[in-house]
Motif scaffolding. Structure first.
Motif, short mmCIF file in Angstrom:
data_model
loop_
_atom_site.label_atom_id
_atom_site.label_comp_id
_atom_site.label_asym_id
_atom_site.label_seq_id
_atom_site.Cartn_x
_atom_site.Cartn_y
_atom_site.Cartn_z
N GLU A 33 -9.43 -3.54 9.13
CA GLU A 33 -9.39 -2.63 7.98
C GLU A 33 -8.15 -1.74 8.02
O GLU A 33 -7.50 -1.53 6.99
CB GLU A 33 -10.66 -1.79 7.95
CG GLU A 33 -11.91 -2.62 7.61
CD GLU A 33 -13.20 -1.91 7.94
OE1 GLU A 33 -13.14 -0.79 8.51
OE2 GLU A 33 -14.27 -2.47 7.64
N GLU A 34 -7.81 -1.23 9.20
CA GLU A 34 -6.62 -0.39 9.31
C GLU A 34 -5.34 -1.18 9.05
O GLU A 34 -4.41 -0.69 8.41
CB GLU A 34 -6.56 0.26 10.70
CG GLU A 34 -7.56 1.38 10.91
CD GLU A 34 -7.34 2.11 12.23
OE1 GLU A 34 -6.18 2.44 12.54
OE2 GLU A 34 -8.33 2.32 12.94
N ASN B 236 -7.35 -12.28 5.74
CA ASN B 236 -7.72 -10.86 5.77
C ASN B 236 -8.51 -10.50 7.03
O ASN B 236 -8.96 -9.37 7.18
CB ASN B 236 -8.51 -10.48 4.52
CG ASN B 236 -7.60 -10.40 3.29
OD1 ASN B 236 -6.53 -9.81 3.34
ND2 ASN B 236 -8.03 -11.02 2.21
N MET C 55 -14.79 -4.43 12.86
CA MET C 55 -13.74 -4.84 11.94
C MET C 55 -12.77 -3.69 11.61
O MET C 55 -11.95 -3.80 10.69
CB MET C 55 -14.35 -5.37 10.65
CG MET C 55 -15.16 -6.65 10.80
SD MET C 55 -14.11 -8.11 11.14
CE MET C 55 -14.42 -8.32 12.91
N SER C 56 -12.84 -2.60 12.37
CA SER C 56 -12.01 -1.43 12.04
C SER C 56 -10.52 -1.70 12.19
O SER C 56 -9.71 -1.17 11.42
CB SER C 56 -12.43 -0.23 12.90
OG SER C 56 -12.20 -0.49 14.28
N ILE D 197 -5.03 -3.86 7.18
CA ILE D 197 -4.94 -4.19 5.76
C ILE D 197 -4.46 -2.99 4.95
O ILE D 197 -3.75 -3.14 3.94
CB ILE D 197 -6.29 -4.72 5.25
CG1 ILE D 197 -6.55 -6.13 5.80
CG2 ILE D 197 -6.35 -4.72 3.74
CD1 ILE D 197 -7.90 -6.70 5.45
N GLU D 198 -4.80 -1.79 5.38
CA GLU D 198 -4.29 -0.60 4.70
C GLU D 198 -2.77 -0.53 4.76
O GLU D 198 -2.12 0.03 3.88
CB GLU D 198 -4.88 0.67 5.33
CG GLU D 198 -6.34 0.91 4.99
CD GLU D 198 -6.87 2.19 5.64
OE1 GLU D 198 -6.04 2.94 6.21
OE2 GLU D 198 -8.08 2.43 5.56
N TYR E 210 -11.46 -10.97 8.34
CA TYR E 210 -12.89 -10.75 8.48
C TYR E 210 -13.63 -12.00 8.97
O TYR E 210 -13.25 -13.11 8.65
CB TYR E 210 -13.50 -10.30 7.15
CG TYR E 210 -13.01 -8.94 6.70
CD1 TYR E 210 -13.51 -7.78 7.30
CD2 TYR E 210 -12.07 -8.81 5.70
CE1 TYR E 210 -13.06 -6.53 6.91
CE2 TYR E 210 -11.61 -7.57 5.29
CZ TYR E 210 -12.10 -6.43 5.91
OH TYR E 210 -11.65 -5.19 5.52
N THR F 240 -3.99 -6.31 1.03
CA THR F 240 -4.98 -7.38 1.00
C THR F 240 -4.34 -8.69 0.54
O THR F 240 -3.57 -8.69 -0.43
CB THR F 240 -6.14 -7.03 0.04
OG1 THR F 240 -6.75 -5.81 0.48
CG2 THR F 240 -7.17 -8.14 -0.01
N THR G 109 0.82 -1.21 0.00
CA THR G 109 0.00 0.00 0.00
C THR G 109 0.85 1.25 0.00
O THR G 109 0.33 2.36 -0.13
CB THR G 109 -0.90 0.03 1.25
OG1 THR G 109 -0.06 0.06 2.42
CG2 THR G 109 -1.79 -1.18 1.31
#
Length: 356
Positions: free
Chosen positions: A345-346, A308, A341-342, A348-349, A310, A353, A33
């Protein structure tokens, strides 16, 4: 001179071709990323409630491979006798991270004010090789072949109003068999299920690894279909997080999750994709869990862990509704607040992914 120039062009072309072929033959890493997560300025301790279950793979691998250390995180494993002791410790912040298994009592604890969040996947079945699935007695494997053949049979399940019970009912619906047409046998100990199979006291059982594989090797039972035939997205366990960990220690929590997902990806590479350092990952798992036989790790159906992070949110809600319909839960729950799931998500940034 022209010959020399032509040779140089040809040589460069050959190098480029070899490089491309090498790239194509190697596993593709997760896309970068462009972001980087620096280590914490000061060491931070994270307490994990974990009892050596195989679903804790992400914790063990991240610790032993230095992923936590990379972010200046020190982890400490704590054990509790049961969830009644563990959940309040998570809610109070005494424990930062833990594992939770779906059950009516688990949801009731949350409804009664135990504030914990579901922050990542910690256990689901892999298609065709479920680690938590039904087995049939060895001498009945040619009699009970199709799901409809379970009619009139004795079926052992370890809990009532838990994820086991949920999977059992999903199997019955798939079979087109009512609860009145089978005999439900409550048997809390999986080891006792093996003995009951050997003594022909039960016909089928919802069993767990490594006992599934061990029973097959000993000629006690055989797998009966696969749980993903009728419950393909059953969320068996979740990573729980303390609200304090997610808010007041957010910088630590994001780094923790990044390290956890890096470890889960190593695990997924080895057990699902068949790439990576199998010997290293199996050695780590054997060191931290009750399954010490490294050769058996190559045979068992392993716990599914999402690289990932989730969870199957809709299935979590479906299980909750199942317990409510059975009268085991009376209170309403706000899953918009409980499922968070925050962190995933952070993370993965930062790490990208994972591509299958």
């Amino acid at each position: 001179m022209k010959k020399l120039a032509w040779f140089v062009v040809l040589f460069i072309g050959m190098i480029s071709l070899v490089a491309c072929q090498s790239k194509e033959s190697s596993p593709s890493p997760a896309p970068s990323t462009g972001n980087e997560l620096s280590p914490l300025e000061e060491p931070a301790k994270v307490v994990i409630a974990e009892d050596g279950s195989a679903s804790g793979a992400g914790f063990y691998i991240a610790k032993d491979k230095g992923y936590f250390e990379k972010y200046n995180i020190e982890v400490e494993f704590a054990t509790f006798g049961n969830s009644d002791e563990m959940l309040p410790a998570v809610a109070s912040g005494e424990v930062d991270v833990a594992g939770g298994i779906s059950s009516a009592s688990f949801f009731n604890s949350i409804a009664q004010g135990i504030d914990v969040r579901f922050i990542a996947d910690k256990g689901h079945n892999n298609e065709g090789s479920s680690y938590f699935t039904f087995v049939v007695r060895e001498d009945l494997k040619d009699v009970i072949i199709d799901y409809s053949d379970i009619k009139g049979k004795k079926i052992a399940v370890s809990t009532k109003n838990g994820v086991d019970d949920y999977i059992y009912h999903e199997m019955l619906k798939h079979a087109g068999v009512s609860t009145d047409e089978v005999e439900f046998v409550l048997m809390s100990d999986f080891g006792n299920m093996m003995s009951a199979m050997g003594n022909q006291q039960i016909d089928l059982a919802l069993q767990i690894e490594p006992l599934i594989t061990q029973g097959e090797n000993q000629g006690i039972h055989q797998r009966f279909g696969d749980a993903t035939d009728y419950a393909p997205e059953a969320q068996i366990a979740m990573v729980l997080g303390s609200p304090n960990f997610l808010t007041e220690r957010r910088d630590v929590a994001v780094r923790f999750m990044a390290a956890y997902l890096e470890a889960v990806r190593d695990y997924h590479d080895v057990f699902i994709k068949g790439i990576g350092d199998e010997a290293e990952i199996i050695s780590i798992m054997a060191n931290h869990t009750a399954l010490k036989d490294e050769a058996l790790w190559e045979q068992v159906g392993v716990t599914g862990l999402n690289p990932n992070g989730y969870i199957f949110e809709e299935d979590v809600k479906k299980q909750y509704e199942f317990y409510k319909e059975n009268g085991a839960i009376q209170a309403e729950l706000d899953f918009e607040q409980i499922i968070d799931m925050s962190l995933v998500e952070e993370a993965i940034e930062i790490i990208g992914t994972y591509e299958e």
